[in-house]
Design a protein around this motif. Structure first.
Motif, PDB file in Angstrom:
ATOM      1  N   GLN A 193      -6.015  -2.594  -1.176  1.00  0.00           N
ATOM      2  CA  GLN A 193      -6.913  -1.494  -1.546  1.00  0.00           C
ATOM      3  C   GLN A 193      -7.594  -0.901  -0.315  1.00  0.00           C
ATOM      4  O   GLN A 193      -7.704   0.322  -0.174  1.00  0.00           O
ATOM      5  CB  GLN A 193      -7.974  -2.001  -2.535  1.00  0.00           C
ATOM      6  CG  GLN A 193      -8.913  -0.924  -3.038  1.00  0.00           C
ATOM      7  CD  GLN A 193     -10.044  -1.471  -3.900  1.00  0.00           C
ATOM      8  OE1 GLN A 193     -11.216  -1.195  -3.638  1.00  0.00           O
ATOM      9  NE2 GLN A 193      -9.706  -2.234  -4.944  1.00  0.00           N
ATOM     10  N   GLU A 194      -8.024  -1.770   0.610  1.00  0.00           N
ATOM     11  CA  GLU A 194      -8.726  -1.272   1.797  1.00  0.00           C
ATOM     12  C   GLU A 194      -7.804  -0.463   2.705  1.00  0.00           C
ATOM     13  O   GLU A 194      -8.237   0.513   3.325  1.00  0.00           O
ATOM     14  CB  GLU A 194      -9.350  -2.432   2.580  1.00  0.00           C
ATOM     15  CG  GLU A 194     -10.170  -1.944   3.772  1.00  0.00           C
ATOM     16  CD  GLU A 194     -11.023  -3.024   4.393  1.00  0.00           C
ATOM     17  OE1 GLU A 194     -11.458  -2.820   5.547  1.00  0.00           O
ATOM     18  OE2 GLU A 194     -11.265  -4.059   3.740  1.00  0.00           O
ATOM     19  N   GLY A 218     -13.327  -0.702  -7.540  1.00  0.00           N
ATOM     20  CA  GLY A 218     -12.520   0.274  -6.820  1.00  0.00           C
ATOM     21  C   GLY A 218     -13.425   1.359  -6.263  1.00  0.00           C
ATOM     22  O   GLY A 218     -14.629   1.402  -6.555  1.00  0.00           O
ATOM     23  N   VAL A 225      -6.257  -4.638  -8.750  1.00  0.00           N
ATOM     24  CA  VAL A 225      -7.146  -4.560  -7.588  1.00  0.00           C
ATOM     25  C   VAL A 225      -6.476  -3.786  -6.463  1.00  0.00           C
ATOM     26  O   VAL A 225      -7.084  -2.905  -5.839  1.00  0.00           O
ATOM     27  CB  VAL A 225      -7.564  -5.964  -7.119  1.00  0.00           C
ATOM     28  CG1 VAL A 225      -8.291  -5.888  -5.777  1.00  0.00           C
ATOM     29  CG2 VAL A 225      -8.463  -6.626  -8.156  1.00  0.00           C
ATOM     30  N   ALA A 226      -5.223  -4.092  -6.176  1.00  0.00           N
ATOM     31  CA  ALA A 226      -4.498  -3.376  -5.128  1.00  0.00           C
ATOM     32  C   ALA A 226      -4.425  -1.886  -5.427  1.00  0.00           C
ATOM     33  O   ALA A 226      -4.489  -1.041  -4.510  1.00  0.00           O
ATOM     34  CB  ALA A 226      -3.092  -3.948  -4.981  1.00  0.00           C
ATOM     35  N   ASP A 227      -4.333  -1.546  -6.709  1.00  0.00           N
ATOM     36  CA  ASP A 227      -4.207  -0.158  -7.162  1.00  0.00           C
ATOM     37  C   ASP A 227      -5.585   0.471  -7.377  1.00  0.00           C
ATOM     38  O   ASP A 227      -5.787   1.241  -8.307  1.00  0.00           O
ATOM     39  CB  ASP A 227      -3.388  -0.136  -8.455  1.00  0.00           C
ATOM     40  CG  ASP A 227      -2.982   1.268  -8.874  1.00  0.00           C
ATOM     41  OD1 ASP A 227      -2.938   2.167  -8.016  1.00  0.00           O
ATOM     42  OD2 ASP A 227      -2.707   1.451 -10.072  1.00  0.00           O
ATOM     43  N   ASN A 228      -6.528   0.144  -6.508  1.00  0.00           N
ATOM     44  CA  ASN A 228      -7.890   0.692  -6.561  1.00  0.00           C
ATOM     45  C   ASN A 228      -8.519   0.489  -7.935  1.00  0.00           C
ATOM     46  O   ASN A 228      -9.179   1.385  -8.476  1.00  0.00           O
ATOM     47  CB  ASN A 228      -7.906   2.180  -6.182  1.00  0.00           C
ATOM     48  CG  ASN A 228      -9.299   2.669  -5.807  1.00  0.00           C
ATOM     49  OD1 ASN A 228     -10.141   1.904  -5.357  1.00  0.00           O
ATOM     50  ND2 ASN A 228      -9.545   3.953  -6.012  1.00  0.00           N
ATOM     51  N   ASN A 241      -5.396   1.555   1.780  1.00  0.00           N
ATOM     52  CA  ASN A 241      -5.315   2.913   1.242  1.00  0.00           C
ATOM     53  C   ASN A 241      -6.671   3.617   1.231  1.00  0.00           C
ATOM     54  O   ASN A 241      -6.726   4.848   1.322  1.00  0.00           O
ATOM     55  CB  ASN A 241      -4.688   2.898  -0.147  1.00  0.00           C
ATOM     56  CG  ASN A 241      -3.170   2.811  -0.084  1.00  0.00           C
ATOM     57  OD1 ASN A 241      -2.556   3.168   0.921  1.00  0.00           O
ATOM     58  ND2 ASN A 241      -2.553   2.321  -1.158  1.00  0.00           N
ATOM     59  N   THR A 242      -7.759   2.843   1.150  1.00  0.00           N
ATOM     60  CA  THR A 242      -9.086   3.453   1.265  1.00  0.00           C
ATOM     61  C   THR A 242      -9.285   4.036   2.655  1.00  0.00           C
ATOM     62  O   THR A 242      -9.751   5.171   2.815  1.00  0.00           O
ATOM     63  CB  THR A 242     -10.187   2.422   0.975  1.00  0.00           C
ATOM     64  OG1 THR A 242     -10.078   1.981  -0.385  1.00  0.00           O
ATOM     65  CG2 THR A 242     -11.565   3.013   1.194  1.00  0.00           C
ATOM     66  N   ALA A 293       0.836  -1.209   0.000  1.00  0.00           N
ATOM     67  CA  ALA A 293       0.000   0.000   0.000  1.00  0.00           C
ATOM     68  C   ALA A 293       0.864   1.250   0.000  1.00  0.00           C
ATOM     69  O   ALA A 293       0.564   2.231  -0.700  1.00  0.00           O
ATOM     70  CB  ALA A 293      -0.940  -0.014   1.202  1.00  0.00           C
ATOM     71  N   TYR A 296      -7.515  -6.748  -2.674  1.00  0.00           N
ATOM     72  CA  TYR A 296      -8.541  -5.978  -1.958  1.00  0.00           C
ATOM     73  C   TYR A 296      -8.070  -5.586  -0.557  1.00  0.00           C
ATOM     74  O   TYR A 296      -8.435  -4.520  -0.045  1.00  0.00           O
ATOM     75  CB  TYR A 296      -9.854  -6.754  -1.884  1.00  0.00           C
ATOM     76  CG  TYR A 296     -10.615  -6.761  -3.185  1.00  0.00           C
ATOM     77  CD1 TYR A 296     -11.051  -5.567  -3.764  1.00  0.00           C
ATOM     78  CD2 TYR A 296     -10.894  -7.946  -3.855  1.00  0.00           C
ATOM     79  CE1 TYR A 296     -11.741  -5.567  -4.965  1.00  0.00           C
ATOM     80  CE2 TYR A 296     -11.580  -7.957  -5.062  1.00  0.00           C
ATOM     81  CZ  TYR A 296     -12.007  -6.762  -5.606  1.00  0.00           C
ATOM     82  OH  TYR A 296     -12.678  -6.762  -6.806  1.00  0.00           O
TER      83      TYR A 296
END
Length: 265
Positions: free
Chosen positions: A47-48, A85, A160-163, A50-51, A15, A44
């Motif tokens: 992604q979460e 995303g 997915v990791a990159d939103n 950084n979300t 992240a 995911y």
């Protein structure tokens, strides 16, 4: 250190790498080799992280984007379902007004159908009728996809990791109701500087844009972040994405839905 703690440290490191690429404007190497496995769940989890960081900074979520809705793209990534995303308010730009290209690393444009919800979709599983009832109106959209990973060298877990390779989006200004509108047959044409560069139809989006929305509602309905009234849902590309350069003007027309322009400053 436990295996769980080690895995958490790795997810945070990934992240961090993606966040630094976005902040510095310098794309990073692919992140897949850093991750414990290449399953979507790992992406995911990143992604979460950084979300939640974005939420802590005060960024306001306004919806979701759906990606990998075209069968050809799914085959390319070796998957049988889309991905998603988060959309934030600071990613939205106005129809026909300048979009600052300096905020992107490797932007590409694609035309989509956007659904704007009038009610929540919590729980599930959902039917297409549930989603139709929840949709307030439809808008044409141009999504500006972007990758923090150098050269778009991505696999499923990378994007997915990159939103889900989100960048920004532009919505049209004339809402259209769903009643009597067949989104599956809605033809799309997108031009760049007056030249046709992408064509397609609603059927390219998982067979029907509402199919994509049902999938998303089911995926999020029992999580901490279900779809809520007011959310924008970008349902997926209707045709090929096209590289964008400073000075480019993209215009997408979708039959029955309307037109929208993205102007790259």
């Amino acid at each position: 250190m436990s295996e769980w703690s080690e895995a958490t440290d790795v997810l945070t490191e990934v992240a961090d790498r993606l966040l630094e690429a976005a902040r510095s404007g310098k794309p990073c190497p692919p992140v897949r080799e850093m991750l414990p496995d290449h399953g979507a769940w790992t992406g995911y989890a990143v992604q979460e992280i950084n979300t939640r960081r974005a939420l802590a900074e005060g960024r306001r979520p306004v919806g979701r984007k759906i990606g990998l809705t075209a069968p050809a793209v799914q085959r390319q990534f070796g998957v049988d379902q889309p991905d998603f995303g988060v959309l934030f308010a600071d990613m939205a730009y106005l129809d026909g007004l300048p979009v600052p290209t300096g905020r992107f690393l490797q932007p590409r444009a694609e035309a989509e159908i956007a659904l704007v919800l009038g009610s929540d979709l919590v729980g599930g599983p959902f039917t297409v009728a549930d989603v139709i009832r929840a949709v307030d109106f439809v808008l044409p959209a141009i999504e500006i996809v972007d990758s923090r990973i150098a050269g778009w060298d991505i696999t499923l877990v990378d994007t997915v990791a990159d939103n889900a390779s989100s960048g920004a989006f532009v919505l049209g200004n004339t809402p259209v109701g769903l009643r009597g509108l067949d989104l599956r047959l809605a033809g799309m044409t997108m031009t760049r500087n007056g030249q046709e560069v992408s064509t397609g139809a609603g059927a390219a989006c998982l067979g029907h844009p509402l199919n994509a929305a049902v999938w998303l509602a089911d995926a999020l309905g029992r999580t901490d972040f279900p779809l809520r009234a007011g959310d924008v849902v970008l349902t997926g590309a209707l045709g090929p994405m096209v590289p964008a350069e400073p000075g480019d003007v993209f215009e997408a027309h979708i039959d029955g839905v309307g037109s929208v322009r993205a102007v790259f400053a």
